[in-house]
Scaffold this active site. Structure first.
Site, PDB file in Angstrom:
ATOM      1  N   ASP A  17       0.868  -1.179   0.000  1.00 55.21           N
ATOM      2  CA  ASP A  17       0.000   0.000   0.000  1.00 55.21           C
ATOM      3  C   ASP A  17       0.905   1.229   0.000  1.00 55.21           C
ATOM      4  O   ASP A  17       1.739   1.387   0.897  1.00 55.21           O
ATOM      5  CB  ASP A  17      -0.853  -0.033   1.274  1.00 55.21           C
ATOM      6  CG  ASP A  17      -1.806   1.148   1.381  1.00 55.21           C
ATOM      7  OD1 ASP A  17      -1.621   2.174   0.678  1.00 55.21           O
ATOM      8  OD2 ASP A  17      -2.743   1.034   2.183  1.00 55.21           O
ATOM      9  N   ILE A  18       0.728   2.074  -0.962  1.00 55.84           N
ATOM     10  CA  ILE A  18       1.648   3.211  -1.086  1.00 55.84           C
ATOM     11  C   ILE A  18       1.551   4.161   0.099  1.00 55.84           C
ATOM     12  O   ILE A  18       2.537   4.814   0.461  1.00 55.84           O
ATOM     13  CB  ILE A  18       1.430   3.964  -2.425  1.00 55.84           C
ATOM     14  CG1 ILE A  18       2.540   4.969  -2.638  1.00 55.84           C
ATOM     15  CG2 ILE A  18       0.074   4.655  -2.484  1.00 55.84           C
ATOM     16  CD1 ILE A  18       2.993   5.099  -4.027  1.00 55.84           C
ATOM     17  N   ASN A  31      -6.455  13.255 -10.161  1.00 54.49           N
ATOM     18  CA  ASN A  31      -7.135  13.707 -11.381  1.00 54.49           C
ATOM     19  C   ASN A  31      -6.989  15.225 -11.468  1.00 54.49           C
ATOM     20  O   ASN A  31      -6.519  15.869 -10.523  1.00 54.49           O
ATOM     21  CB  ASN A  31      -8.601  13.263 -11.402  1.00 54.49           C
ATOM     22  CG  ASN A  31      -9.388  13.815 -10.231  1.00 54.49           C
ATOM     23  OD1 ASN A  31      -9.495  15.032 -10.061  1.00 54.49           O
ATOM     24  ND2 ASN A  31      -9.923  12.931  -9.399  1.00 54.49           N
ATOM     25  N   GLY A  39      -9.292   4.900  -5.477  1.00 54.05           N
ATOM     26  CA  GLY A  39      -7.968   4.285  -5.652  1.00 54.05           C
ATOM     27  C   GLY A  39      -6.909   4.893  -4.753  1.00 54.05           C
ATOM     28  O   GLY A  39      -7.134   5.160  -3.567  1.00 54.05           O
ATOM     29  N   VAL A  40      -5.739   5.122  -5.338  1.00 56.19           N
ATOM     30  CA  VAL A  40      -4.609   5.692  -4.600  1.00 56.19           C
ATOM     31  C   VAL A  40      -4.981   7.063  -4.034  1.00 56.19           C
ATOM     32  O   VAL A  40      -4.622   7.406  -2.899  1.00 56.19           O
ATOM     33  CB  VAL A  40      -3.379   5.847  -5.536  1.00 56.19           C
ATOM     34  CG1 VAL A  40      -2.258   6.597  -4.847  1.00 56.19           C
ATOM     35  CG2 VAL A  40      -2.899   4.480  -6.009  1.00 56.19           C
ATOM     36  N   ASP A  41      -5.699   7.829  -4.818  1.00 58.36           N
ATOM     37  CA  ASP A  41      -6.085   9.191  -4.434  1.00 58.36           C
ATOM     38  C   ASP A  41      -6.934   9.156  -3.147  1.00 58.36           C
ATOM     39  O   ASP A  41      -6.631   9.866  -2.171  1.00 58.36           O
ATOM     40  CB  ASP A  41      -6.886   9.787  -5.602  1.00 58.36           C
ATOM     41  CG  ASP A  41      -6.884  11.301  -5.629  1.00 58.36           C
ATOM     42  OD1 ASP A  41      -6.189  11.909  -4.785  1.00 58.36           O
ATOM     43  OD2 ASP A  41      -7.569  11.866  -6.492  1.00 58.36           O
ATOM     44  N   GLY A 130      -5.370   1.893 -13.110  1.00 64.00           N
ATOM     45  CA  GLY A 130      -6.588   1.528 -12.367  1.00 64.00           C
ATOM     46  C   GLY A 130      -7.791   2.124 -13.067  1.00 64.00           C
ATOM     47  O   GLY A 130      -8.142   1.713 -14.182  1.00 64.00           O
ATOM     48  N   TYR A 132      -8.101   4.666 -14.738  1.00 67.23           N
ATOM     49  CA  TYR A 132      -7.809   5.242 -16.054  1.00 67.23           C
ATOM     50  C   TYR A 132      -7.500   4.201 -17.123  1.00 67.23           C
ATOM     51  O   TYR A 132      -7.245   4.545 -18.271  1.00 67.23           O
ATOM     52  CB  TYR A 132      -6.696   6.291 -15.935  1.00 67.23           C
ATOM     53  CG  TYR A 132      -7.153   7.619 -15.362  1.00 67.23           C
ATOM     54  CD1 TYR A 132      -8.487   7.857 -15.044  1.00 67.23           C
ATOM     55  CD2 TYR A 132      -6.245   8.656 -15.142  1.00 67.23           C
ATOM     56  CE1 TYR A 132      -8.902   9.082 -14.521  1.00 67.23           C
ATOM     57  CE2 TYR A 132      -6.652   9.888 -14.631  1.00 67.23           C
ATOM     58  CZ  TYR A 132      -7.981  10.088 -14.313  1.00 67.23           C
ATOM     59  OH  TYR A 132      -8.377  11.311 -13.815  1.00 67.23           O
TER      60      TYR A 132
HETATM   61  N1  AR6 Z   1      -1.416   1.547  -2.869  1.00 62.16           N
HETATM   62  C1  AR6 Z   1      -0.812   1.186  -4.028  1.00 62.16           C
HETATM   63  N2  AR6 Z   1      -1.497   0.997  -5.179  1.00 62.16           N
HETATM   64  C2  AR6 Z   1      -2.840   1.172  -5.146  1.00 62.16           C
HETATM   65  C3  AR6 Z   1      -3.541   1.556  -3.983  1.00 62.16           C
HETATM   66  C4  AR6 Z   1      -2.767   1.754  -2.797  1.00 62.16           C
HETATM   67  N3  AR6 Z   1      -3.323   2.118  -1.653  1.00 62.16           N
HETATM   68  N4  AR6 Z   1      -4.861   1.654  -4.294  1.00 62.16           N
HETATM   69  C5  AR6 Z   1      -4.988   1.348  -5.610  1.00 62.16           C
HETATM   70  N5  AR6 Z   1      -3.768   1.036  -6.126  1.00 62.16           N
HETATM   71  P1  AR6 Z   1      -5.910   4.329  -9.535  1.00 62.16           P
HETATM   72  P2  AR6 Z   1      -5.424   5.853 -12.017  1.00 62.16           P
HETATM   73  C6  AR6 Z   1      -3.402   0.670  -7.501  1.00 62.16           C
HETATM   74  O1  AR6 Z   1      -7.306   4.044  -9.973  1.00 62.16           O
HETATM   75  O2  AR6 Z   1      -5.660   4.665 -12.868  1.00 62.16           O
HETATM   76  C7  AR6 Z   1      -8.867   8.156  -8.845  1.00 62.16           C
HETATM   77  O3  AR6 Z   1     -10.249   8.184  -8.644  1.00 62.16           O
HETATM   78  C8  AR6 Z   1      -4.503   0.225  -8.426  1.00 62.16           C
HETATM   79  O4  AR6 Z   1      -4.763  -1.159  -8.232  1.00 62.16           O
HETATM   80  O5  AR6 Z   1      -5.675   4.741  -8.135  1.00 62.16           O
HETATM   81  O6  AR6 Z   1      -4.268   6.752 -12.341  1.00 62.16           O
HETATM   82  C9  AR6 Z   1      -8.293   9.534  -9.122  1.00 62.16           C
HETATM   83  O7  AR6 Z   1      -8.973  10.539  -8.422  1.00 62.16           O
HETATM   84  C10 AR6 Z   1      -3.888   0.502  -9.782  1.00 62.16           C
HETATM   85  O8  AR6 Z   1      -3.001  -0.545 -10.154  1.00 62.16           O
HETATM   86  O9  AR6 Z   1      -5.247   5.507 -10.451  1.00 62.16           O
HETATM   87  C11 AR6 Z   1      -8.447   9.670 -10.603  1.00 62.16           C
HETATM   88  O10 AR6 Z   1      -9.728  10.148 -10.946  1.00 62.16           O
HETATM   89  C12 AR6 Z   1      -3.042   1.750  -9.554  1.00 62.16           C
HETATM   90  O11 AR6 Z   1      -2.892   1.835  -8.132  1.00 62.16           O
HETATM   91  C13 AR6 Z   1      -8.255   8.266 -11.111  1.00 62.16           C
HETATM   92  O12 AR6 Z   1      -8.587   7.401 -10.020  1.00 62.16           O
HETATM   93  C14 AR6 Z   1      -3.654   3.032 -10.073  1.00 62.16           C
HETATM   94  O13 AR6 Z   1      -5.057   3.025  -9.868  1.00 62.16           O
HETATM   95  C15 AR6 Z   1      -6.827   7.982 -11.491  1.00 62.16           C
HETATM   96  O14 AR6 Z   1      -6.746   6.712 -12.061  1.00 62.16           O
END
Ligand code: AR6
Length: 187
Positions: A17-18, A31, A39-41, A130, A132
Site C-alpha cells: 500500500d503506497i 485527477n 484508488g490511490v487518491d 486503475g 484510467y
Molecule cells: N497503494 C498502491 N497501489 C494502489 C492503492 C494503494 N493504496 N490503491 C490502488 N492502487 P488508480 P489511475 C493501484 O485508480 O488509474 C482516482 O479516482 C490500483 O490497483 O488509483 O491513475 C483519481 O482521483 C492501480 O493498479 O489511479 C483519478 O480520478 C493503480 O494503483 C483516477 O482514479 C492506479 O489506480 C486515477 O486513475
C-alpha cells in the site's frame, strides 16, 4: 527482491500500500481537479488527513487544477512521507491520443519536483492503470524506462525510486518489464 541499481540510485519493486511507505515523497495518482477520488487518491487523502486537501485547494485557487502529465506537490499530512506529489496520468482511450507521452510526462515531472525539493526517495503507484485503464504491460515499460532515463540524466538526485504495486499480479508484470529494461541496458 526485484531491483536495479543505476549509479547511486536503486529502482525497486515492492508489493503493498503506497500510503504506508517510509520515503521522502509518495506520488498520488490524482485527477485534474486535485480534489480527490478513489484508488490511490482516496487512500492517500484518507490516510494523510485533511491538510493535504486543504493545500490542494490552495493550488486550485492559484493555478486551476493540474493538467494531464503535470504534477504538483503538497504536504503529506499524517503520512510517514514528507511530501505528496500529485500527478495526473492519462485516461486510456485506445492509445491514439497521446497516452504514452502523457504517462511519460507524469513520471518525469513527478521526479523533477522531487529533485527540485531535495526529496531523495520517491514511491510511485502504477499511474493510470486503475480507473484510467491504461494497459499495465505497456504502462510498466513506460514507467520504468522513464525513471531509468531520469536517473541517468540526474545521477546525484535520488537514492531510491520505489514502485509500490497493489497486487501480486501487478508486481509480476512490473518485474517482467524490469527484466526487459535490464536486458536492453546490458545491450
Ligand atoms: N497503494 C498502491 N497501489 C494502489 C492503492 C494503494 N493504496 N490503491 C490502488 N492502487 P488508480 P489511475 C493501484 O485508480 O488509474 C482516482 O479516482 C490500483 O490497483 O488509483 O491513475 C483519481 O482521483 C492501480 O493498479 O489511479 C483519478 O480520478 C493503480 O494503483 C483516477 O482514479 C492506479 O489506480 C486515477 O486513475
Amino acid at each position: 527482491m526485484p531491483e536495479i541499481t543505476i549509479g547511486a540510485t536503486v529502482v525497486r519493486l515492492v508489493q503493498g500500500d503506497i500510503t504506508g511507505q517510509r520515503v521522502d515523497a509518495i506520488v498520488n495518482a490524482a485527477n485534474s481537479s486535485l480534489l480527490g477520488g478513489g484508488g490511490v487518491d482516496g487512500a492517500s487523502h484518507r490516510a494523510g488527513g485533511p491538510e493535504i486537501l486543504a493545500e490542494c485547494r490552495q493550488i486550485v485557487a492559484r493555478q486551476g487544477g493540474c493538467k494531464t502529465g503535470h504534477a504538483v506537490i503538497t504536504t503529506a499530512g499524517a503520512l510517514a512521507a514528507q511530501k505528496v506529489i500529485h500527478t495526473v496520468g492519462p485516461v486510456w482511450t485506445g492509445g491514439t491520443r497521446g497516452e504514452n507521452v502523457g504517462l511519460e510526462s507524469a513520471y518525469e515531472r513527478s521526479l523533477g519536483l522531487a529533485r527540485e525539493h531535495g526529496l531523495r526517495s520517491v514511491a510511485f503507484p502504477s499511474i493510470s492503470t486503475g480507473a484510467y485503464r491504461f494497459p499495465i504491460d505497456q504502462a510498466a515499460l513506460i514507467a520504468l524506462n522513464t525513471v531509468v532515463r531520469f536517473v541517468r540524466q540526474h545521477a546525484d538526485a535520488l537514492d531510491e525510486v520505489r514502485f509500490v504495486l497493489f497486487t501480486e499480479a501487478d508486481l509480476a508484470v512490473y518485474a517482467r518489464a524490469l527484466d526487459e529494461v535490464r536486458d536492453t541496458m546490458l545491450g
